[in-house]
Motif scaffolding. Sequence first.
Motif, PDB file in Angstrom:
ATOM      1  N   ALA A 125       0.825  -1.209   0.000  1.00 12.70           N
ATOM      2  CA  ALA A 125       0.000   0.000   0.000  1.00 12.70           C
ATOM      3  C   ALA A 125       0.862   1.262   0.000  1.00 12.70           C
ATOM      4  CB  ALA A 125      -0.937  -0.002   1.205  1.00 12.70           C
ATOM      5  N   ALA A 126       1.999   1.217   0.683  1.00  9.46           N
ATOM      6  CA  ALA A 126       2.899   2.380   0.666  1.00  9.46           C
ATOM      7  C   ALA A 126       3.431   2.634  -0.736  1.00  9.46           C
ATOM      8  CB  ALA A 126       4.048   2.155   1.648  1.00  9.46           C
ATOM      9  N   LEU A 127       3.790   1.552  -1.444  1.00 10.53           N
ATOM     10  CA  LEU A 127       4.238   1.700  -2.833  1.00 10.53           C
ATOM     11  C   LEU A 127       3.117   2.271  -3.691  1.00 10.53           C
ATOM     12  CD1 LEU A 127       6.122   1.190  -5.248  1.00 10.53           C
ATOM     13  CD2 LEU A 127       5.275  -1.178  -5.293  1.00 10.53           C
ATOM     14  N   GLU A 128       1.901   1.779  -3.502  1.00 12.09           N
ATOM     15  CA  GLU A 128       0.768   2.271  -4.286  1.00 12.09           C
ATOM     16  C   GLU A 128       0.537   3.758  -4.049  1.00 12.09           C
ATOM     17  OE1 GLU A 128      -1.751  -1.938  -4.397  1.00 12.09           O
ATOM     18  OE2 GLU A 128      -2.192  -0.423  -2.889  1.00 12.09           O
ATOM     19  N   ARG A 129       0.620   4.187  -2.811  1.00 11.51           N
ATOM     20  CA  ARG A 129       0.409   5.610  -2.500  1.00 11.51           C
ATOM     21  C   ARG A 129       1.508   6.475  -3.119  1.00 11.51           C
ATOM     22  NH1 ARG A 129      -0.982   3.335   2.633  1.00 11.51           N
ATOM     23  NH2 ARG A 129       1.108   3.812   3.441  1.00 11.51           N
ATOM     24  N   ARG A 130       2.744   5.969  -3.098  1.00 19.07           N
ATOM     25  CA  ARG A 130       3.851   6.771  -3.633  1.00 19.07           C
ATOM     26  C   ARG A 130       3.724   6.958  -5.143  1.00 19.07           C
ATOM     27  NH1 ARG A 130       9.620   5.704  -1.280  1.00 19.07           N
ATOM     28  NH2 ARG A 130       8.428   6.639   0.431  1.00 19.07           N
ATOM     29  N   VAL A 131       3.439   5.885  -5.862  1.00 18.05           N
ATOM     30  CA  VAL A 131       3.310   5.998  -7.314  1.00 18.05           C
ATOM     31  C   VAL A 131       2.085   6.834  -7.679  1.00 18.05           C
ATOM     32  CG1 VAL A 131       2.955   4.714  -9.459  1.00 18.05           C
ATOM     33  CG2 VAL A 131       4.572   3.869  -7.746  1.00 18.05           C
ATOM     34  N   THR A 132       0.998   6.682  -6.938  1.00 16.39           N
ATOM     35  CA  THR A 132      -0.191   7.517  -7.166  1.00 16.39           C
ATOM     36  C   THR A 132       0.173   8.986  -7.052  1.00 16.39           C
ATOM     37  OG1 THR A 132      -1.670   5.814  -6.303  1.00 16.39           O
ATOM     38  CG2 THR A 132      -2.514   8.044  -6.369  1.00 16.39           C
ATOM     39  N   ASP A 133       0.932   9.323  -6.035  1.00 13.24           N
ATOM     40  CA  ASP A 133       1.346  10.709  -5.821  1.00 13.24           C
ATOM     41  C   ASP A 133       2.224  11.196  -6.963  1.00 13.24           C
ATOM     42  OD1 ASP A 133       3.110  12.929  -4.880  1.00 13.24           O
ATOM     43  OD2 ASP A 133       2.071  12.630  -2.976  1.00 13.24           O
ATOM     44  N   LEU A 134       3.240  10.428  -7.322  1.00 15.02           N
ATOM     45  CA  LEU A 134       4.186  10.867  -8.350  1.00 15.02           C
ATOM     46  C   LEU A 134       3.532  10.975  -9.722  1.00 15.02           C
ATOM     47  CD1 LEU A 134       7.412   8.896  -7.343  1.00 15.02           C
ATOM     48  CD2 LEU A 134       6.783  11.253  -6.768  1.00 15.02           C
ATOM     49  N   GLU A 135       2.581  10.098 -10.017  1.00 10.01           N
ATOM     50  CA  GLU A 135       1.892  10.155 -11.312  1.00 10.01           C
ATOM     51  C   GLU A 135       0.756  11.170 -11.319  1.00 10.01           C
ATOM     52  OE1 GLU A 135       2.590   9.211 -14.111  1.00 10.01           O
ATOM     53  OE2 GLU A 135       3.576   7.262 -14.173  1.00 10.01           O
ATOM     54  N   GLY A 136       0.300  11.598 -10.138  1.00 11.30           N
ATOM     55  CA  GLY A 136      -0.821  12.532 -10.081  1.00 11.30           C
ATOM     56  C   GLY A 136      -2.152  11.844 -10.295  1.00 11.30           C
ATOM     57  N   GLY A 137      -2.265  10.576  -9.886  1.00  8.18           N
ATOM     58  CA  GLY A 137      -3.502   9.829 -10.038  1.00  8.18           C
ATOM     59  C   GLY A 137      -4.341   9.834  -8.779  1.00  8.18           C
ATOM     60  N   THR A 138      -5.312   8.921  -8.713  1.00 15.72           N
ATOM     61  CA  THR A 138      -6.207   8.845  -7.566  1.00 15.72           C
ATOM     62  C   THR A 138      -6.040   7.563  -6.764  1.00 15.72           C
ATOM     63  OG1 THR A 138      -7.955   7.896  -8.949  1.00 15.72           O
ATOM     64  CG2 THR A 138      -7.948  10.293  -8.673  1.00 15.72           C
ATOM     65  N   ASN A 157     -11.993   6.643  -8.210  1.00 17.59           N
ATOM     66  CA  ASN A 157     -11.030   5.565  -8.485  1.00 17.59           C
ATOM     67  C   ASN A 157     -11.726   4.247  -8.760  1.00 17.59           C
ATOM     68  OD1 ASN A 157     -11.773   4.870  -5.774  1.00 17.59           O
ATOM     69  ND2 ASN A 157     -10.111   6.172  -5.039  1.00 17.59           N
ATOM     70  N   ALA A 158     -12.856   4.304  -9.461  1.00 19.06           N
ATOM     71  CA  ALA A 158     -13.651   3.105  -9.716  1.00 19.06           C
ATOM     72  C   ALA A 158     -12.874   2.066 -10.512  1.00 19.06           C
ATOM     73  CB  ALA A 158     -14.936   3.480 -10.449  1.00 19.06           C
ATOM     74  N   PHE A 159     -12.076   2.521 -11.486  1.00 15.45           N
ATOM     75  CA  PHE A 159     -11.323   1.545 -12.267  1.00 15.45           C
ATOM     76  C   PHE A 159     -10.314   0.813 -11.398  1.00 15.45           C
ATOM     77  CE2 PHE A 159      -7.626   0.127 -14.570  1.00 15.45           C
ATOM     78  CZ  PHE A 159      -8.206  -0.705 -15.504  1.00 15.45           C
ATOM     79  N   GLY A 164       7.928  -6.659 -11.022  1.00 12.75           N
ATOM     80  CA  GLY A 164       6.709  -6.083 -10.470  1.00 12.75           C
ATOM     81  C   GLY A 164       6.024  -5.189 -11.472  1.00 12.75           C
ATOM     82  N   GLY A 165       4.799  -4.809 -11.161  1.00 11.96           N
ATOM     83  CA  GLY A 165       4.039  -3.899 -12.004  1.00 11.96           C
ATOM     84  C   GLY A 165       3.124  -3.046 -11.154  1.00 11.96           C
ATOM     85  N   ILE A 166       2.569  -2.005 -11.749  1.00 13.61           N
ATOM     86  CA  ILE A 166       1.622  -1.156 -11.023  1.00 13.61           C
ATOM     87  C   ILE A 166       0.687  -0.481 -12.017  1.00 13.61           C
ATOM     88  CG2 ILE A 166       3.005   0.976 -10.942  1.00 13.61           C
ATOM     89  CD1 ILE A 166       2.096   1.052  -7.886  1.00 13.61           C
ATOM     90  N   ILE A 167      -0.582  -0.369 -11.621  1.00 11.76           N
ATOM     91  CA  ILE A 167      -1.626   0.292 -12.399  1.00 11.76           C
ATOM     92  C   ILE A 167      -2.077   1.510 -11.619  1.00 11.76           C
ATOM     93  CG2 ILE A 167      -3.958   0.041 -13.361  1.00 11.76           C
ATOM     94  CD1 ILE A 167      -3.485  -3.056 -13.141  1.00 11.76           C
ATOM     95  N   THR A 168      -2.206   2.655 -12.292  1.00 11.49           N
ATOM     96  CA  THR A 168      -2.679   3.871 -11.630  1.00 11.49           C
ATOM     97  C   THR A 168      -3.898   4.417 -12.344  1.00 11.49           C
ATOM     98  OG1 THR A 168      -0.424   4.405 -10.912  1.00 11.49           O
ATOM     99  CG2 THR A 168      -2.052   6.171 -10.805  1.00 11.49           C
ATOM    100  N   ASP A 169      -4.923   4.717 -11.571  1.00  8.92           N
ATOM    101  CA  ASP A 169      -6.174   5.289 -12.070  1.00  8.92           C
ATOM    102  C   ASP A 169      -6.057   6.809 -12.028  1.00  8.92           C
ATOM    103  OD1 ASP A 169      -8.837   6.061 -12.527  1.00  8.92           O
ATOM    104  OD2 ASP A 169      -9.669   4.496 -11.250  1.00  8.92           O
ATOM    105  N   GLY A 170      -6.364   7.461 -13.143  1.00 15.43           N
ATOM    106  CA  GLY A 170      -6.304   8.912 -13.180  1.00 15.43           C
ATOM    107  C   GLY A 170      -7.552   9.593 -12.648  1.00 15.43           C
ATOM    108  N   GLY A 171      -8.618   8.825 -12.437  1.00 16.63           N
ATOM    109  CA  GLY A 171      -9.849   9.393 -11.924  1.00 16.63           C
ATOM    110  C   GLY A 171     -10.550  10.333 -12.880  1.00 16.63           C
ATOM    111  N   SER A 172     -10.192  10.270 -14.155  1.00 20.20           N
ATOM    112  CA  SER A 172     -10.678  11.253 -15.126  1.00 20.20           C
ATOM    113  C   SER A 172     -11.787  10.749 -16.028  1.00 20.20           C
ATOM    114  CB  SER A 172      -9.508  11.722 -16.009  1.00 20.20           C
ATOM    115  OG  SER A 172      -8.849  10.610 -16.596  1.00 20.20           O
ATOM    116  N   PHE A 173     -11.924   9.433 -16.151  1.00 21.23           N
ATOM    117  CA  PHE A 173     -12.914   8.892 -17.084  1.00 21.23           C
ATOM    118  C   PHE A 173     -14.260   8.746 -16.388  1.00 21.23           C
ATOM    119  CE2 PHE A 173     -15.033   5.743 -19.755  1.00 21.23           C
ATOM    120  CZ  PHE A 173     -14.711   6.205 -21.023  1.00 21.23           C
ATOM    121  N   ASP A 174     -15.323   9.102 -17.091  1.00 25.68           N
ATOM    122  CA  ASP A 174     -16.675   9.008 -16.539  1.00 25.68           C
ATOM    123  C   ASP A 174     -17.251   7.629 -16.849  1.00 25.68           C
ATOM    124  OD1 ASP A 174     -19.180   9.389 -15.534  1.00 25.68           O
ATOM    125  OD2 ASP A 174     -19.820  10.866 -17.023  1.00 25.68           O
TER     126      ASP A 174
END
Length: 430
Positions: free
Chosen positions: A68-81, A260-262, A221-231
């Motif tokens: 979860a810490a990794l997920e939060r860090r990448v979310t922050d750096l990418e500007g996602g949700t 962050n539905a996706f 490893g891999g990671i997916i980030t949701d941008g929160g932009s798609f309706d």
Amino acid sequence: MSDHCNKTGFATRAVHAGAAPDPATGARTTPIYLTNGFVFDDPEEAADIFALRKIGFSYSRGSNPTTAALERRVTDLEGGTMSVAIGSGQAALLVILLTLMESGDEYVAASRLFGGSLGLMRRLEQRHGLKVHFADPTDPASVAAAVTEKTKAIVVESIVNPCGSVVDLQAISAIARRHKVPLIVDNTLASPYLIRPFEHGADIVFHSTSKFLGGHGQVIGGIITDGGSFDWAGDARYPLISAPWGDYEGIVLAEAFPKNAFAVAARLYGLRDLGPGISPATAFLTLTGIETLPLRMARHCANAKAVAQHLAGHPAVAAVSYPSIEGHPGKALADRYSPEGAGSVFTVALKGGDQAATRFIAALKLFSHIANIGETRSLAIHPATTTHRNMPPQERAKAGVAGNVVRLSIGLEDAADIIADLDQALAAAS
């Protein structure tokens, strides 16, 4: 650098985002929580977590404090949700496609992609009926022409593997917006230090963290980030996101998690159902790697530019694909999207043909002959016989990986030593 999520700069967030001293012990470095399960306070809490009424940890396949810490860090750096860490970059792409599509659905993908991505897409079409229409990612008109009424997504890389071309994300995003489909961007070669695709209209971003984010060639490893932009709300084309989940008391993710539905759908279907979880130890090493990402990327780019410029003038070299060097036709686009440099992965075409390319790789001494990219050390591979070997020869040529082409991943060694090794290998290959 962008500061989407707070007032601090990118380098500061690369070190601090998503993590804090451990409240139980005071440990400053994020602990590795090597446990497969977590004790619940009571039966009510357990039921609430499993029904998505409460956020919490239950089983490490779905989430873990280190992960979860990794997920939060990448979310922050990418500007996602929200982000979802996963077992590999290949698993990230698989989960994205399967979360969005069912058998019979269609999507558009770049014809120039990581060889594993191309292979996966062909296999999904053959075995599971997910039809892909390939288009040239360096030509937005080609992407637009490939879209049909059945298209449900567009997939591109921000910087193309292996040639290093920088893609016009804003132009492709405009196409996605016109057709009301999500734009999915593999940001592995750029990392969020060089390009943040959400700033250019992407809806979903993913990485192979085995490359630049981890940076040391230690883990997959891999990671997916949701941008929160798609309706997603009410869009029947995406039932995992917009329709009720019968086994979760009829919850509709687009309504319950509108930002962050996706990502939630990818976690439920991708991790809970399909199961390609990431090890907490892998998450820990990736977190540690990200702390030095700004330093490494700056050095990677500086070295790559020096090496590419040198090779462009070498008599044994027919072409260098690195777009940040003077005279390259893609330089204006590279400077626009990635002004600090187009990463450190590019291809070199040798005048001596296929045999010269293989002799060249065999003669390298400082470079490691490895299929990975984005490590601290310099790497080389012959794509036509390895990463892209399953492509028909004409498609390999279109993708820029003919038999005389070598892919280089420039590391952090002294540029003079990298160039010296390349020069001696070119001499031996002639």
